[in-house]
Design a protein around this motif. Structure first.
Motif, PDB file in Angstrom:
ATOM      1  N   LYS A 157       1.029  -1.348   0.269  1.00 22.86           N
ATOM      2  CA  LYS A 157      -0.601   0.070   0.332  1.00 22.86           C
ATOM      3  C   LYS A 157       0.570   0.787  -0.519  1.00 22.86           C
ATOM      4  O   LYS A 157       0.260   2.038  -0.111  1.00 22.86           O
ATOM      5  CB  LYS A 157      -1.036  -0.592   1.495  1.00 22.86           C
ATOM      6  CG  LYS A 157      -1.732  -1.077   0.908  1.00 22.86           C
ATOM      7  CD  LYS A 157      -3.074  -1.385   2.205  1.00 22.86           C
ATOM      8  CE  LYS A 157      -3.522  -2.733   1.616  1.00 22.86           C
ATOM      9  NZ  LYS A 157      -4.809  -2.957   2.537  1.00 22.86           N
ATOM     10  N   SER A 211      -4.623   2.073   9.254  1.00 21.23           N
ATOM     11  CA  SER A 211      -4.823   2.412   7.907  1.00 21.23           C
ATOM     12  C   SER A 211      -5.173   4.151   8.744  1.00 21.23           C
ATOM     13  O   SER A 211      -4.714   4.610   7.447  1.00 21.23           O
ATOM     14  CB  SER A 211      -5.864   1.025   7.489  1.00 21.23           C
ATOM     15  OG  SER A 211      -6.320   1.050   8.203  1.00 21.23           O
ATOM     16  N   HIS A 231      -5.978   1.583   0.602  1.00 25.02           N
ATOM     17  CA  HIS A 231      -6.155   1.119   0.635  1.00 25.02           C
ATOM     18  C   HIS A 231      -8.141   1.403   0.860  1.00 25.02           C
ATOM     19  O   HIS A 231      -9.340   1.067   1.379  1.00 25.02           O
ATOM     20  CB  HIS A 231      -6.170   2.508   2.122  1.00 25.02           C
ATOM     21  CG  HIS A 231      -4.616   2.189   2.713  1.00 25.02           C
ATOM     22  ND1 HIS A 231      -3.789   2.900   2.290  1.00 25.02           N
ATOM     23  CD2 HIS A 231      -4.683   1.933   3.773  1.00 25.02           C
ATOM     24  CE1 HIS A 231      -2.246   2.475   3.481  1.00 25.02           C
ATOM     25  NE2 HIS A 231      -3.143   1.695   3.970  1.00 25.02           N
ATOM     26  N   ASN A 247      -9.519  -1.289   3.396  1.00 24.61           N
ATOM     27  CA  ASN A 247      -9.231  -0.136   4.712  1.00 24.61           C
ATOM     28  C   ASN A 247     -10.558   0.597   5.690  1.00 24.61           C
ATOM     29  O   ASN A 247     -10.713   0.252   6.478  1.00 24.61           O
ATOM     30  CB  ASN A 247      -7.947   0.262   5.569  1.00 24.61           C
ATOM     31  CG  ASN A 247      -6.810  -0.791   4.565  1.00 24.61           C
ATOM     32  OD1 ASN A 247      -6.912  -1.014   3.478  1.00 24.61           O
ATOM     33  ND2 ASN A 247      -6.384  -1.943   5.440  1.00 24.61           N
ATOM     34  N   GLU A 279     -12.523  -2.883  10.763  1.00 26.71           N
ATOM     35  CA  GLU A 279     -10.631  -2.680  10.868  1.00 26.71           C
ATOM     36  C   GLU A 279     -10.341  -3.740  11.912  1.00 26.71           C
ATOM     37  O   GLU A 279     -10.566  -2.879  12.922  1.00 26.71           O
ATOM     38  CB  GLU A 279     -10.210  -1.122   9.917  1.00 26.71           C
ATOM     39  CG  GLU A 279      -8.860  -0.859  10.024  1.00 26.71           C
ATOM     40  CD  GLU A 279      -8.109  -1.627   8.674  1.00 26.71           C
ATOM     41  OE1 GLU A 279      -9.325  -3.215   8.679  1.00 26.71           O
ATOM     42  OE2 GLU A 279      -7.581  -0.620   8.150  1.00 26.71           O
TER      43      GLU A 279
END
Ligand code: G3P
Length: 195
Positions: A104, A139, A176, A179, A188
């Motif tokens: 990511k 995240s 993301h 997420n 999450e």
């Protein structure tokens, strides 16, 4: 052109080294892509329970972008550092070694900042740590921190860096997506928690 291609290739190839995947394999912990979020980054390596391995992943994934940026900067000048760092970030996201399915980009983002604008690492760290301290979401911390960087750079009037980090932040948000959906749904996982 040859210089630009050299800079981008160096960055991409360095960024392509999937340290999280390699270290987890070397430690005999299997394929990191088959645990937790399936990501190859430090947050997911931490879900193996091995903190040192997660720290090493964060450090090495960051430093590969720093090395790319610093070398390019020394050889070709300042903006080359930005481009090489960006290429390393892209390399981490789409690594040639893992069928172009990578991470990511958060650690690589920090490493690139360390190479081209070290003080921005402080901004990143402050934002990341504050959000992580309050929410325990890696995240969300990364999203807030990566959003802060281009905003601060635009305010400071550092246009080239602001432009490139704006693109990197947009890409980070896109990576993301899952997420963000989990954050909204309240599912999450928090830092250090498996699953
Ligand atoms: O740096 C990646 C982090 O923001 C999220 O990782 O494994 O929870 O998807 P993960």
């Amino acid at each position: 052109w040859p210089a630009l291609i050299a800079v981008l290739s160096l960055g991409y190839l360095l960024g392509s080294i999937p340290f999280g995947y390699v270290l987890t394999k070397m430690a005999g912990l299997g394929d990191v892509r088959s645990i937790g979020s399936g990501n190859i980054g430090a947050t997911n390596v931490l879900r193996t329970g091995n903190k040192k391995l997660a720290a090493a992943t964060l450090l090495l994934d960051a430093l590969k972008a720093t090395v790319a940026a610093v070398v390019a900067q020394l050889v070709f000048g300042e903006n080359a550092g930005l481009l090489a760092g960006f290429a390393a970030f892209i390399g981490h996201l789409f690594p040639i070694w893992l069928g172009f399915k990578g991470g990511k980009g958060v650690a690589t983002y920090i490493g690139m900042l360390l190479g081209v604008a070290p003080l921005m690492v402080l901004v990143f760290a402050l934002a990341w740590l504050s959000v992580a301290f309050i929410t325990r979401y890696s995240s969300l911390s990364a999203l807030v921190a990566t959003l802060a960087i281009p905003i601060v750079l635009w305010i400071l009037g550092v246009e080239e860096a602001a432009l490139i980090t704006s693109a990197m932040t947009a890409i980070t948000f896109w990576r993301h997506k899952a997420n963000i959906e989990r954050l909204i749904a309240g599912t999450e996982s928090k830092i250090g928690k498996k699953g």
